[in-house]
Design a protein around this motif. Structure first.
Motif, PDB file in Angstrom:
ATOM      1  N   GLN A 228     -14.350  -6.568   8.923  1.00 14.23           N
ATOM      2  CA  GLN A 228     -15.306  -7.543   8.385  1.00 14.23           C
ATOM      3  C   GLN A 228     -16.051  -6.911   7.213  1.00 14.23           C
ATOM      4  O   GLN A 228     -16.622  -5.827   7.351  1.00 14.23           O
ATOM      5  N   GLU A 229     -16.035  -7.572   6.065  1.00 14.29           N
ATOM      6  CA  GLU A 229     -16.782  -7.110   4.911  1.00 14.29           C
ATOM      7  C   GLU A 229     -17.474  -8.298   4.263  1.00 14.29           C
ATOM      8  O   GLU A 229     -16.827  -9.273   3.883  1.00 14.29           O
ATOM      9  N   ASP A 230     -18.789  -8.201   4.173  1.00 16.15           N
ATOM     10  CA  ASP A 230     -19.599  -9.263   3.573  1.00 16.15           C
ATOM     11  C   ASP A 230     -19.328 -10.615   4.228  1.00 16.15           C
ATOM     12  O   ASP A 230     -19.228 -11.653   3.549  1.00 16.15           O
ATOM     13  N   GLY A 231     -19.167 -10.590   5.538  1.00 17.72           N
ATOM     14  CA  GLY A 231     -18.955 -11.819   6.274  1.00 17.72           C
ATOM     15  C   GLY A 231     -17.562 -12.398   6.164  1.00 17.72           C
ATOM     16  O   GLY A 231     -17.309 -13.525   6.622  1.00 17.72           O
ATOM     17  N   GLN A 232     -16.631 -11.654   5.568  1.00 18.58           N
ATOM     18  CA  GLN A 232     -15.262 -12.129   5.400  1.00 18.58           C
ATOM     19  C   GLN A 232     -14.310 -11.255   6.202  1.00 18.58           C
ATOM     20  O   GLN A 232     -14.528 -10.046   6.325  1.00 18.58           O
ATOM     21  N   GLU A 233     -13.253 -11.855   6.735  1.00 19.92           N
ATOM     22  CA  GLU A 233     -12.309 -11.145   7.589  1.00 19.92           C
ATOM     23  C   GLU A 233     -11.069 -10.739   6.803  1.00 19.92           C
ATOM     24  O   GLU A 233     -10.400 -11.584   6.219  1.00 19.92           O
ATOM     25  N   TYR A 234     -10.790  -9.438   6.816  1.00 17.26           N
ATOM     26  CA  TYR A 234      -9.604  -8.900   6.154  1.00 17.26           C
ATOM     27  C   TYR A 234      -8.632  -8.392   7.215  1.00 17.26           C
ATOM     28  O   TYR A 234      -9.043  -7.835   8.232  1.00 17.26           O
ATOM     29  N   LEU A 235      -7.339  -8.585   6.958  1.00 14.51           N
ATOM     30  CA  LEU A 235      -6.307  -8.081   7.869  1.00 14.51           C
ATOM     31  C   LEU A 235      -5.545  -6.954   7.186  1.00 14.51           C
ATOM     32  O   LEU A 235      -5.077  -7.100   6.053  1.00 14.51           O
ATOM     33  N   LEU A 236      -5.425  -5.821   7.884  1.00  9.52           N
ATOM     34  CA  LEU A 236      -4.695  -4.666   7.375  1.00  9.52           C
ATOM     35  C   LEU A 236      -3.510  -4.387   8.283  1.00  9.52           C
ATOM     36  O   LEU A 236      -3.661  -4.318   9.502  1.00  9.52           O
ATOM     37  N   LEU A 237      -2.341  -4.236   7.695  1.00 11.10           N
ATOM     38  CA  LEU A 237      -1.154  -3.829   8.433  1.00 11.10           C
ATOM     39  C   LEU A 237      -0.950  -2.346   8.174  1.00 11.10           C
ATOM     40  O   LEU A 237      -0.618  -1.939   7.054  1.00 11.10           O
ATOM     41  N   ARG A 238      -1.172  -1.506   9.207  1.00  8.69           N
ATOM     42  CA  ARG A 238      -1.071  -0.055   9.050  1.00  8.69           C
ATOM     43  C   ARG A 238       0.246   0.462   9.619  1.00  8.69           C
ATOM     44  O   ARG A 238       0.631   0.087  10.725  1.00  8.69           O
ATOM     45  N   GLU A 239       0.886   1.345   8.844  1.00 15.16           N
ATOM     46  CA  GLU A 239       2.114   2.005   9.293  1.00 15.16           C
ATOM     47  C   GLU A 239       1.718   3.118  10.259  1.00 15.16           C
ATOM     48  O   GLU A 239       0.754   3.837  10.037  1.00 15.16           O
ATOM     49  N   ARG A 240       2.480   3.287  11.355  1.00 10.11           N
ATOM     50  CA  ARG A 240       2.063   4.161  12.452  1.00 10.11           C
ATOM     51  C   ARG A 240       2.094   5.656  12.113  1.00 10.11           C
ATOM     52  O   ARG A 240       1.179   6.400  12.453  1.00 10.11           O
ATOM     53  N   ILE A 241       3.148   6.156  11.468  1.00  8.21           N
ATOM     54  CA  ILE A 241       3.260   7.587  11.212  1.00  8.21           C
ATOM     55  C   ILE A 241       2.143   8.062  10.286  1.00  8.21           C
ATOM     56  O   ILE A 241       1.477   9.061  10.546  1.00  8.21           O
ATOM     57  N   SER A 242       1.917   7.357   9.203  1.00  6.15           N
ATOM     58  CA  SER A 242       0.928   7.765   8.208  1.00  6.15           C
ATOM     59  C   SER A 242      -0.451   7.173   8.463  1.00  6.15           C
ATOM     60  O   SER A 242      -1.437   7.643   7.892  1.00  6.15           O
ATOM     61  N   ASN A 243      -0.508   6.148   9.293  1.00  7.21           N
ATOM     62  CA  ASN A 243      -1.747   5.390   9.524  1.00  7.21           C
ATOM     63  C   ASN A 243      -2.312   4.865   8.204  1.00  7.21           C
ATOM     64  O   ASN A 243      -3.526   4.740   8.033  1.00  7.21           O
TER      65      ASN A 243
ATOM     66  N   SER B 102      13.113   0.584  10.521  1.00  7.09           N
ATOM     67  CA  SER B 102      12.488   0.740  11.835  1.00  7.09           C
ATOM     68  C   SER B 102      11.018   1.173  11.746  1.00  7.09           C
ATOM     69  O   SER B 102      10.506   1.850  12.628  1.00  7.09           O
ATOM     70  N   LEU B 103      10.348   0.776  10.663  1.00  9.20           N
ATOM     71  CA  LEU B 103       8.925   1.054  10.553  1.00  9.20           C
ATOM     72  C   LEU B 103       8.159   0.350  11.673  1.00  9.20           C
ATOM     73  O   LEU B 103       8.529  -0.756  12.085  1.00  9.20           O
ATOM     74  N   GLU B 104       7.111   0.983  12.140  1.00  6.45           N
ATOM     75  CA  GLU B 104       6.262   0.389  13.170  1.00  6.45           C
ATOM     76  C   GLU B 104       4.849   0.246  12.629  1.00  6.45           C
ATOM     77  O   GLU B 104       4.381   1.080  11.845  1.00  6.45           O
ATOM     78  N   PHE B 105       4.152  -0.814  13.086  1.00  6.81           N
ATOM     79  CA  PHE B 105       2.859  -1.151  12.503  1.00  6.81           C
ATOM     80  C   PHE B 105       1.825  -1.491  13.563  1.00  6.81           C
ATOM     81  O   PHE B 105       2.157  -1.871  14.689  1.00  6.81           O
ATOM     82  N   THR B 106       0.571  -1.367  13.166  1.00  2.00           N
ATOM     83  CA  THR B 106      -0.547  -1.898  13.939  1.00  2.00           C
ATOM     84  C   THR B 106      -1.338  -2.823  13.015  1.00  2.00           C
ATOM     85  O   THR B 106      -1.312  -2.665  11.786  1.00  2.00           O
TER      86      THR B 106
ATOM     87  N   GLY C  93       0.810  -1.210   0.000  1.00  2.00           N
ATOM     88  CA  GLY C  93       0.000   0.000   0.000  1.00  2.00           C
ATOM     89  C   GLY C  93       0.843   1.259   0.000  1.00  2.00           C
ATOM     90  O   GLY C  93       2.017   1.249   0.380  1.00  2.00           O
ATOM     91  N   VAL C  94       0.234   2.366  -0.445  1.00  6.57           N
ATOM     92  CA  VAL C  94       0.882   3.679  -0.478  1.00  6.57           C
ATOM     93  C   VAL C  94       0.787   4.318   0.902  1.00  6.57           C
ATOM     94  O   VAL C  94      -0.261   4.285   1.548  1.00  6.57           O
ATOM     95  N   LEU C  95       1.892   4.914   1.357  1.00 12.30           N
ATOM     96  CA  LEU C  95       1.945   5.581   2.660  1.00 12.30           C
ATOM     97  C   LEU C  95       1.700   7.071   2.449  1.00 12.30           C
ATOM     98  O   LEU C  95       2.538   7.764   1.864  1.00 12.30           O
ATOM     99  N   VAL C  96       0.562   7.567   2.902  1.00 10.32           N
ATOM    100  CA  VAL C  96       0.147   8.947   2.632  1.00 10.32           C
ATOM    101  C   VAL C  96       0.516   9.848   3.806  1.00 10.32           C
ATOM    102  O   VAL C  96       0.112   9.598   4.944  1.00 10.32           O
ATOM    103  N   VAL C  97       1.284  10.905   3.524  1.00  8.35           N
ATOM    104  CA  VAL C  97       1.656  11.887   4.547  1.00  8.35           C
ATOM    105  C   VAL C  97       1.239  13.268   4.081  1.00  8.35           C
ATOM    106  O   VAL C  97       1.078  13.515   2.884  1.00  8.35           O
ATOM    107  N   ARG C  98       1.073  14.194   5.044  1.00  5.04           N
ATOM    108  CA  ARG C  98       0.596  15.541   4.723  1.00  5.04           C
ATOM    109  C   ARG C  98       1.587  16.636   5.107  1.00  5.04           C
ATOM    110  O   ARG C  98       1.349  17.796   4.770  1.00  5.04           O
TER     111      ARG C  98
END
Length: 460
Positions: free
Chosen positions: A419-434, A410-414, A389-394
């Motif tokens: 849940q979409e249409d009964g299916q489970e998706y996992l997203l790895l988000r970068e902390r600075i840009s979310n 040294s990137l950090e993630f959450t 994914g693209v990391l968007v900063v302002r």
């Protein structure tokens, strides 16, 4: 939710799949769930086997305990909270490396060599390794921001056409002399970029008008003169500092620099081009990070764009910007229509306020689209199949801090579960840009197709 159910859910996330077998609640498991006893290596394997999962190695178990890989006899997972934290670490690792938690568990839990390799690969890099870098043999000759428009083909053509019509025009002759000097410096810089033994960051832009060259040059210098980056002795490709007169050579050389750079900064502007968008896609297709810089617009930002322009030139730039940002204004906004029909009605204060409003709306939409909505904001590494994914900063500070974390590993993630249409998706988000950096689809058919074409490749 009782603690037994909590344990089963944690193991489902740890392994990336539902338990193949049901299991009874033994006294020991009940005690662990209640926090009354720890869970050792053999006990975890027994639990996994009872539920139909594969066993894990001692190396992997120790990683779950404390992130080390040398097994310590008697090591244990203290309680459910500790197992939850270990699962979160593994989920991040699996998404980052493979884009799939099931594959990550199967690979890393059974292969100690691979686990040690990837942990070493992802280990943070010390800043002094960058500070000790050699200076380049041929450093970049900084072209002043106000002179960078001379590197543009459109400006060069205008000067030459003016001289063809008015060969003795002193201003045109002076502009030609300055243009030739800037072009010569740009050519030398182009060769310096090609000869540089390493290239850290590629800056992707689209530039046509003079003010775009000036704005991009100033922004690039501001980013790389940030205190977070100055000590690292980074090298970056700044297109406002290079000149290559041949279309084919320019395309080839920039493709080469994209291949060599560790990451790309994609500067979101009033309008974007095929060239810049292809540079974003090319970077993601190589599995490398893209930082999309979307400016936060205020009165000072617009003043910077209009700096040095007055009278008719200022009016022309404002109207040109409005046309780029919202072409429909000439039909739906009475003020704009009046300004175009009757130049004497021009109201610079009102036009400036409208420009600020339209710019804010434009860039806010672009940031939201890239970050959350556009399907091409996430693209696949063509070699591994991992979705990037693209990391968007302002802000400049966010951009510089993110470049530093990318370069120093040294990137950090959450981890976010949706849940979409009964299916489970996992997203790895970068902390600075979310921003979403990795994603695992919940679509089973799509997962199976990726599994076959990327993970379980075979030859006939």
């Amino acid at each position: 939710m009782d603690q037994w159910t909590t344990l089963i859910n944690i193991l489902r996330r740890l392994t990336g799949q539902d338990a193949p077998l049901p299991a009874d609640r033994s006294a020991n498991l009940a005690a662990f769930c209640a926090g009354g006893s720890p869970l050792g290596y053999s006990q975890l394997n027994e639990l996994l086997l009872l539920l139909g999962y594969d066993r894990v190695s001692q190396t992997f178990f120790q990683y779950l305990v404390d992130e080390r890989t040398e097994y310590i006899p008697g090591a244990f997972i203290k309680d459910l909270d500790a197992l939850e934290r270990a699962t979160e670490r593994l989920t991040k690792l699996s998404l980052l490396l493979y884009g799939n938690t099931k594959f990550g568990f199967k690979t890393l839990s059974r292969d100690p060599t691979e686990l040690r390799r990837v942990l070493s690969y992802l280990a943070p890099l010390p800043e002094d390794a960058f500070q000790a870098r050699n200076n380049p043999i041929t450093p970049i000759e900084l072209v002043d921001a106000e002179d960078t428009p001379y590197l543009g083909y459109i400006i060069q053509r205008e000067i030459r056409e003016r001289l063809a019509d008015h060969p003795n025009d002193p201003a045109a002759r002076e502009a030609e002399t300055r243009m030739n000097a800037v072009m010569a410096a740009g050519k030398r810089n182009h060769e310096s970029y090609l000869a540089s033994d390493h290239l850290d960051v590629y800056v992707a832009t689209s530039m046509r008008r003079p003010q775009e060259y000036v704005a991009v040059s100033k922004l690039t210098q501001e980013i790389f003169s940030h205190p977070a980056l100055t000590a690292l002795k980074l090298r970056w490709f700044d297109p406002t500092q290079a000149y290559c007169p041949h279309r084919i050579d320019k395309g080839l050389s920039e493709a080469l620099m994209l291949r060599r750079a560790t990451c790309t900064i994609y500067l979101v502007q009033e309008s974007d081009t095929l060239g810049k968008d292809s540079e974003l896609a090319s970077t993601l297709a190589q599995g490398k990070p893209v930082i999309a810089f979307v400016p936060l617009v205020d009165e000072a930002y617009v003043d910077e764009i209009l700096a040095g322009a007055d009278g008719e030139k200022r009016k022309r730039i404002i109207l040109e910007q409005l046309r780029l940002l919202n072409p429909g204004l000439a039909w739906v906004d009475g003020d704009v229509r009046r300004w175009l029909i009757d130049p004497a009605s021009w109201d610079e204060a009102a036009a400036g306020a409208l420009l600020i409003h339209e710019m804010q709306a434009h860039y806010d939409r672009r940031a939201e689209t890239l970050k959350e909505h556009h399907p091409l904001g996430i693209q696949v590494d063509l070699e591994s199949g991992v979705a990037n994914g693209v990391l968007v900063v302002r802000t400049v500070d966010q951009c510089a801090q993110l470049v530093k974390r990318i370069m120093t590993n040294s990137l950090e993630f959450t981890v976010e579960t949706i849940q979409e249409d009964g299916q489970e998706y996992l997203l790895l988000r970068e902390r600075i840009s979310n921003s979403v950096y990795r994603v695992m689809t919940g679509d089973r058919m799509l997962t199976n197709a990726f599994w076959n074409y990327y993970i379980d490749q075979f030859t006939e």
